[in-house]
Design a protein around this motif. Structure first.
Motif, PDB file in Angstrom:
ATOM      1  N   LEU A 239       0.024  -1.204   3.265  1.00 30.25           N
ATOM      2  CA  LEU A 239       0.359  -1.485   4.043  1.00 30.25           C
ATOM      3  C   LEU A 239       0.980  -2.112   4.399  1.00 30.25           C
ATOM      4  O   LEU A 239       2.112  -1.910   5.135  1.00 30.25           O
ATOM      5  CB  LEU A 239      -0.549  -0.731   5.534  1.00 30.25           C
ATOM      6  N   ARG A 240       0.815  -3.689   4.427  1.00 24.21           N
ATOM      7  CA  ARG A 240       1.959  -4.634   5.554  1.00 24.21           C
ATOM      8  C   ARG A 240       3.393  -3.711   4.930  1.00 24.21           C
ATOM      9  O   ARG A 240       3.909  -4.998   5.313  1.00 24.21           O
ATOM     10  CB  ARG A 240       1.597  -5.259   4.646  1.00 24.21           C
TER      11      ARG A 240
ATOM     12  N   ALA B 237       3.165   5.958  15.742  1.00 28.06           N
ATOM     13  CA  ALA B 237       3.062   6.996  14.261  1.00 28.06           C
ATOM     14  C   ALA B 237       2.256   6.052  13.106  1.00 28.06           C
ATOM     15  O   ALA B 237       1.600   6.690  12.248  1.00 28.06           O
ATOM     16  CB  ALA B 237       4.554   6.687  13.918  1.00 28.06           C
ATOM     17  N   PHE B 238       2.334   4.626  13.246  1.00 26.79           N
ATOM     18  CA  PHE B 238       1.306   3.409  11.962  1.00 26.79           C
ATOM     19  C   PHE B 238       0.284   3.652  12.856  1.00 26.79           C
ATOM     20  O   PHE B 238      -0.867   3.561  11.876  1.00 26.79           O
ATOM     21  CB  PHE B 238       2.140   2.008  12.333  1.00 26.79           C
ATOM     22  N   ALA B 239      -0.384   3.999  13.127  1.00 24.45           N
ATOM     23  CA  ALA B 239      -1.122   3.900  14.302  1.00 24.45           C
ATOM     24  C   ALA B 239      -2.480   5.486  13.999  1.00 24.45           C
ATOM     25  O   ALA B 239      -3.453   5.029  13.426  1.00 24.45           O
ATOM     26  CB  ALA B 239      -1.534   3.465  15.877  1.00 24.45           C
ATOM     27  N   ARG B 240      -1.269   6.600  13.890  1.00 21.62           N
ATOM     28  CA  ARG B 240      -1.389   7.681  13.576  1.00 21.62           C
ATOM     29  C   ARG B 240      -2.084   7.124  12.194  1.00 21.62           C
ATOM     30  O   ARG B 240      -3.081   7.907  11.354  1.00 21.62           O
ATOM     31  CB  ARG B 240      -0.901   9.045  13.834  1.00 21.62           C
ATOM     32  N   ASP B 241      -1.193   7.087  11.008  1.00 23.19           N
ATOM     33  CA  ASP B 241      -1.472   6.620  10.083  1.00 23.19           C
ATOM     34  C   ASP B 241      -2.755   6.392   9.682  1.00 23.19           C
ATOM     35  O   ASP B 241      -3.828   6.585   8.400  1.00 23.19           O
ATOM     36  CB  ASP B 241      -0.349   5.596   8.969  1.00 23.19           C
TER      37      ASP B 241
ATOM     38  N   GLU C 148     -16.166  -1.762   5.578  1.00 23.85           N
ATOM     39  CA  GLU C 148     -15.040  -2.406   5.055  1.00 23.85           C
ATOM     40  C   GLU C 148     -13.978  -2.490   4.750  1.00 23.85           C
ATOM     41  O   GLU C 148     -12.766  -3.280   4.514  1.00 23.85           O
ATOM     42  CB  GLU C 148     -15.628  -2.342   2.670  1.00 23.85           C
ATOM     43  N   LEU C 149     -13.176  -0.673   5.145  1.00 20.89           N
ATOM     44  CA  LEU C 149     -12.121  -1.096   5.081  1.00 20.89           C
ATOM     45  C   LEU C 149     -11.493  -1.449   5.972  1.00 20.89           C
ATOM     46  O   LEU C 149     -10.749  -2.181   6.399  1.00 20.89           O
ATOM     47  CB  LEU C 149     -12.034   0.527   4.973  1.00 20.89           C
ATOM     48  N   ASP C 150     -12.297  -1.149   7.980  1.00 18.52           N
ATOM     49  CA  ASP C 150     -11.863  -1.895   9.304  1.00 18.52           C
ATOM     50  C   ASP C 150     -12.236  -3.780   8.809  1.00 18.52           C
ATOM     51  O   ASP C 150     -11.533  -3.992   9.471  1.00 18.52           O
ATOM     52  CB  ASP C 150     -12.918  -1.595   9.853  1.00 18.52           C
ATOM     53  N   LEU C 151     -12.511  -3.961   8.117  1.00 17.46           N
ATOM     54  CA  LEU C 151     -13.269  -5.818   7.695  1.00 17.46           C
ATOM     55  C   LEU C 151     -11.384  -6.179   6.781  1.00 17.46           C
ATOM     56  O   LEU C 151     -10.719  -6.871   7.310  1.00 17.46           O
ATOM     57  CB  LEU C 151     -14.205  -6.018   6.943  1.00 17.46           C
ATOM     58  N   ALA C 152     -11.710  -5.398   5.755  1.00 17.58           N
ATOM     59  CA  ALA C 152     -10.270  -5.626   4.884  1.00 17.58           C
ATOM     60  C   ALA C 152      -8.768  -5.710   6.360  1.00 17.58           C
ATOM     61  O   ALA C 152      -7.891  -6.517   6.298  1.00 17.58           O
ATOM     62  CB  ALA C 152      -9.983  -4.979   3.881  1.00 17.58           C
ATOM     63  N   LEU C 153      -8.767  -4.320   6.758  1.00 16.81           N
ATOM     64  CA  LEU C 153      -7.351  -3.955   7.537  1.00 16.81           C
ATOM     65  C   LEU C 153      -7.413  -5.694   8.466  1.00 16.81           C
ATOM     66  O   LEU C 153      -6.918  -6.250   9.095  1.00 16.81           O
ATOM     67  CB  LEU C 153      -7.759  -3.232   8.796  1.00 16.81           C
ATOM     68  N   THR C 154      -8.395  -5.572   9.329  1.00 15.62           N
ATOM     69  CA  THR C 154      -8.931  -6.800  10.637  1.00 15.62           C
ATOM     70  C   THR C 154      -8.347  -8.007  10.072  1.00 15.62           C
ATOM     71  O   THR C 154      -6.918  -9.166  10.731  1.00 15.62           O
ATOM     72  CB  THR C 154     -10.279  -6.942  10.470  1.00 15.62           C
ATOM     73  N   ASP C 155      -8.811  -8.474   8.878  1.00 18.28           N
ATOM     74  CA  ASP C 155      -8.263  -9.636   7.836  1.00 18.28           C
ATOM     75  C   ASP C 155      -7.045  -9.836   7.279  1.00 18.28           C
ATOM     76  O   ASP C 155      -6.125 -10.722   7.650  1.00 18.28           O
ATOM     77  CB  ASP C 155      -9.118  -9.977   5.939  1.00 18.28           C
TER      78      ASP C 155
END
Length: 459
Positions: free
Chosen positions: A380-381, A426-430, A447-454
């Protein structure tokens, strides 16, 4: 005279005798052949650049020859020129250089970056600018990058001015995957130790601009006949294929692309109204054929004026391959056409065995699940650095291969955004679509939200 060499090819080189060429390294049909071969008299391996007879041949030949001379005068590592002059058969101009053992910078990718940076810094300090910024023009031996192309060389008596050096360096760095930008400060320091310090922010801006240009050039190349691809356009069809896969079996599939779908024993991966997907074997190698269907006359009428979804998938797969982003390798594109109107279309890619991300995460132990989420965030990055949105980022469009690498599937809605605000939306929709996969699994979603935040990707 044919635009392609008939290999093996024998060339009588003045003063050096017979040259046997048996391998094409790069072909520009009707313009230039770059061939690998050996001299008969001493079996010395060489590289022959043959500029085919034409109005521009002599000018391009002289650029190549004089470019190598300029590199040697400035003490820059480059292969020796064994012969430079005219040929009678085939008619044209030849620059013959010594073959150098080593690894191409394009094959080494990021591992070649320090050597390439040192070479480019040495060029600039010596007043040399290589305008044909292409990693295939460098070969790395024992940590030193040798310059293989003389045609794009431009020289001056003084070190390159800062503005030209900045732009040229950006062209080189733009060829590496976007993840290298995280170490841009390190690369600037490495360059500055040999040439001059350069402003990081200006360099990043120029790298982003150069990547966009390089991407469009690569995508355009992937739709025309060249060394890597064979493209054929008629009033009735468009056909493009990767030359590495050009075999009689593949040509047979191109002649009858619906045959796998009509097979009673077809290995169906998806049966849909708008798209059908089957797994096939071509030359004993598994492939995936995706056929984009036309449901009725009204559907055709809406679609026929626009590029097909297969066309978008081919272009986007080439885009991802260019930047080293993981997706099954594209093999062929086929469109039925009636003049400028498009009909049914097919997209052929490699088959990658694995499991879909949703199933992989559900079955994974905590360690493997954390590793998969880290790889998802890394992907994603990279998409974010390139202003790429997927358009349908659900778990079934993310494949985990046998080495636990993530592969991005279903690319027909992927697009690059020119403006950052449009990309952010668009990325926010993804991300919202991705999170929706686990709306009924709050622990995994957390867990996903924590990974995205980190990873700095939190919506």
């Amino acid at each position: 005279m044919s635009g392609l060499p008939d290999l093996p090819l024998r060339i009588d080189v003045p003063e050096l005798g017979l040259l046997h060429c048996d391998c094409a390294l790069r072909i520009l049909p009707g313009r230039r052949w770059t061939l690998a071969g050996t001299l008969e008299r001493d079996q010395r391996p060489v590289v022959a650049k043959l500029f085919l007879a034409g109005r521009q041949a002599r000018r391009h030949f002289e650029r190549e020859w004089h470019g190598f001379e300029a590199l040697h005068r400035r003490g820059i590592a480059a292969p020796d020129v064994l012969y430079a002059g005219a040929l009678d058969e085939p008619p044209g101009w030849l620059v013959l250089t010594a073959w150098l053992p080593g690894a191409g910078a394009d094959a080494l990718a990021v591992a070649a970056l320090p050597a390439v940076l040192r070479a480019v810094a040495s060029h600039h300090a010596a007043g040399v600018e290589q305008r044909d910024a292409h990693l295939a023009n460098f070969l790395v031996r024992s940590g030193v990058a040798w310059t293989l192309d003389g045609a794009g060389i431009r020289t001056s008596a003084q070190p390159l001015p800062a503005r030209r050096a900045l732009g040229n360096l950006a062209l080189w760095l733009a060829q590496f995957p976007p993840a290298v930008d995280e170490r841009l400060g390190e690369w600037c320091a490495l360059y500055g130790a040999i040439a001059r310090p350069l402003p990081r922010e200006d360099l990043q801006r120029l790298i982003d601009r150069a990547r966009r240009r390089r991407e469009m050039q690569h995508i355009d190349k992937a739709l025309r006949t060249c060394t890597a691809f064979d493209a054929r356009r008629t009033l009735r069809r468009l056909q493009v294929l990767d030359r590495r896969d050009d075999t009689p079996a593949l040509r047979a599939w191109l002649a009858a692309p619906d045959a796998p779908f009509e097979n009673l024993n077809a290995d169906w991966l998806k049966r849909g109204n708008s798209a059908s997907v089957v797994r096939v074997d071509i030359d004993g190698r598994p492939r995936v054929v995706k056929r984009y269907n036309l449901k009725n006359f009204g559907h055709w009428l809406r679609r026929c004026w626009r590029p097909s979804r297969a066309w978008h998938s081919w272009r986007n797969a080439q885009r991802l391959m260019l930047w080293g982003l993981p997706t099954p390798r594209p093999v062929a594109l086929l469109e039925n056409r009636f003049g400028c109107l498009r009909g049914r279309a097919w997209y052929l890619s490699e088959y990658v065995p694995g499991e879909l991300l949703g199933a992989a995460l559900a079955a994974a132990d905590p360690g493997r699940r954390a590793a998969l989420l880290d790889r998802l965030c890394a992907l994603l990055r990279d998409l974010k650095r390139l202003n790429l949105s997927h358009g349908d980022l659900k778990a079934t469009n993310l494949l985990v291969d046998q080495d636990d690498n993530l592969m991005l599937l279903d690319l027909d809605a992927l697009r690059r955004h020119r403006r950052r605000p449009a990309f952010e939306r668009a990325f926010a929709r993804d991300l919202a679509r991705l999170r929706a996969n686990w709306a009924d699994q709050p622990a995994l979603l957390a867990e996903l939200d924590l990974a995205l935040t980190d990873a700095g990707l939190a919506p």
